[in-house]
Scaffold this active site. Structure first.
Site, PDB file in Angstrom:
ATOM      1  N   TYR A  29      85.378  53.262  41.964  1.00 37.89           N
ATOM      2  CA  TYR A  29      86.727  52.827  42.296  1.00 37.89           C
ATOM      3  C   TYR A  29      87.125  51.593  41.517  1.00 37.89           C
ATOM      4  CZ  TYR A  29      84.198  50.006  45.836  1.00 37.89           C
ATOM      5  OH  TYR A  29      83.346  49.163  46.492  1.00 37.89           O
TER       6      TYR A  29
ATOM      7  N   ASP B 249      77.629  46.518  58.549  1.00 37.38           N
ATOM      8  CA  ASP B 249      78.692  47.388  59.060  1.00 37.38           C
ATOM      9  C   ASP B 249      78.499  47.712  60.539  1.00 37.38           C
ATOM     10  OD1 ASP B 249      80.046  47.352  56.678  1.00 37.38           O
ATOM     11  OD2 ASP B 249      79.399  49.338  56.021  1.00 37.38           O
TER      12      ASP B 249
ATOM     13  N   LYS C 294      92.714  49.675  45.982  1.00 36.61           N
ATOM     14  CA  LYS C 294      91.601  50.435  45.412  1.00 36.61           C
ATOM     15  C   LYS C 294      92.063  51.830  45.023  1.00 36.61           C
ATOM     16  CE  LYS C 294      88.173  48.104  48.310  1.00 36.61           C
ATOM     17  NZ  LYS C 294      87.199  48.275  49.393  1.00 36.61           N
TER      18      LYS C 294
ATOM     19  N   HIS D 133      86.226  48.253  55.262  1.00 31.98           N
ATOM     20  CA  HIS D 133      86.194  46.973  54.563  1.00 31.98           C
ATOM     21  C   HIS D 133      87.566  46.583  54.022  1.00 31.98           C
ATOM     22  CE1 HIS D 133      81.818  48.237  53.486  1.00 31.98           C
ATOM     23  NE2 HIS D 133      81.858  47.642  54.665  1.00 31.98           N
TER      24      HIS D 133
END
Length: 190
Positions: free
Chosen positions: A132, A170, A72, A62
């Site tokens: 995260y 996905d 991130k 992603h």
């Protein structure tokens, strides 16, 4: 705080110290000054958390496009994951290359994945919990994905294709070639 630049130097593995005694442990998992010393200077604006109940869950690959491109700082607080970063910055000397690191509650490591990279992970245990920090807010209109097992990338995932557990979204993601032009590399980034 220990920091290590990986084979793609913009991706940094961070391991905060843990101070334990008979009660358990204490760890400072984020400190803006320590992060700056490690080379992570961008501010964080959003925290996310996920729980994957099964071993072999794949989340990714992603990213979000500008102006919502996200850096991130990823950690696994329960169980273990295999975390992957793919350089998607057109013109980068490491464009299309990937690096990975195991993150777990045992090794207490975190992975810094800068903006311009695809991110994904595979759970190595059941009940893997991932937290995260992100440098940009979530934007549905800006989100993009690349298929986890893109032949163009050759990522050596620790799960067989038939054992991978993915979301429908996905599963339908395109090959890496679709990412060409999503991000541009500039010298100042490295």
């Amino acid at each position: 705080m220990k920091s290590e630049r990986l084979a793609i130097p913009d991706v940094i593995l961070i391991t905060p110290p843990r101070f334990g005694d008979n009660r358990g442990f204490f760890s400072e998992t984020y400190n803006i000054e320590r992060m700056r010393e490690a080379g992570i200077t961008e501010p964080f604006v959003q925290d996310n958390q996920s729980l994957s109940r099964q071993k072999g869950v794949i989340r990714g690959l992603h990213c979000q496009l500008d102006p919502f491109a996200q850096g991130k700082l990823v950690r696994c607080t329960r169980g273990a994951i295999w975390d992957v970063a793919v350089d998607a910055r057109t013109g980068s000397p490491t464009y299309g290359k990937w690096v990975a690191a195991e993150l777990s509650e045992e090794n207490w490591s975190q992975l810094w994945i800068p903006p311009g990279f695809l991110h994904g992970f595979c759970t190595l245990t059941e009940n893997a919990e991932v937290q995260y920090k992100c440098t940009a807010l979530y934007s549905k209109a800006s989100e993009r994905a690349v298929i986890w097992n893109s032949a163009e990338l050759g990522i050596d995932w620790p799960v067989k294709t038939e054992d991978a557990v993915l979301s429908e979204k996905d599963l339908l993601a395109p090959e890496f070639s679709a990412a060409k032009g999503w991000f541009q590399y500039t010298e100042k980034e490295s």
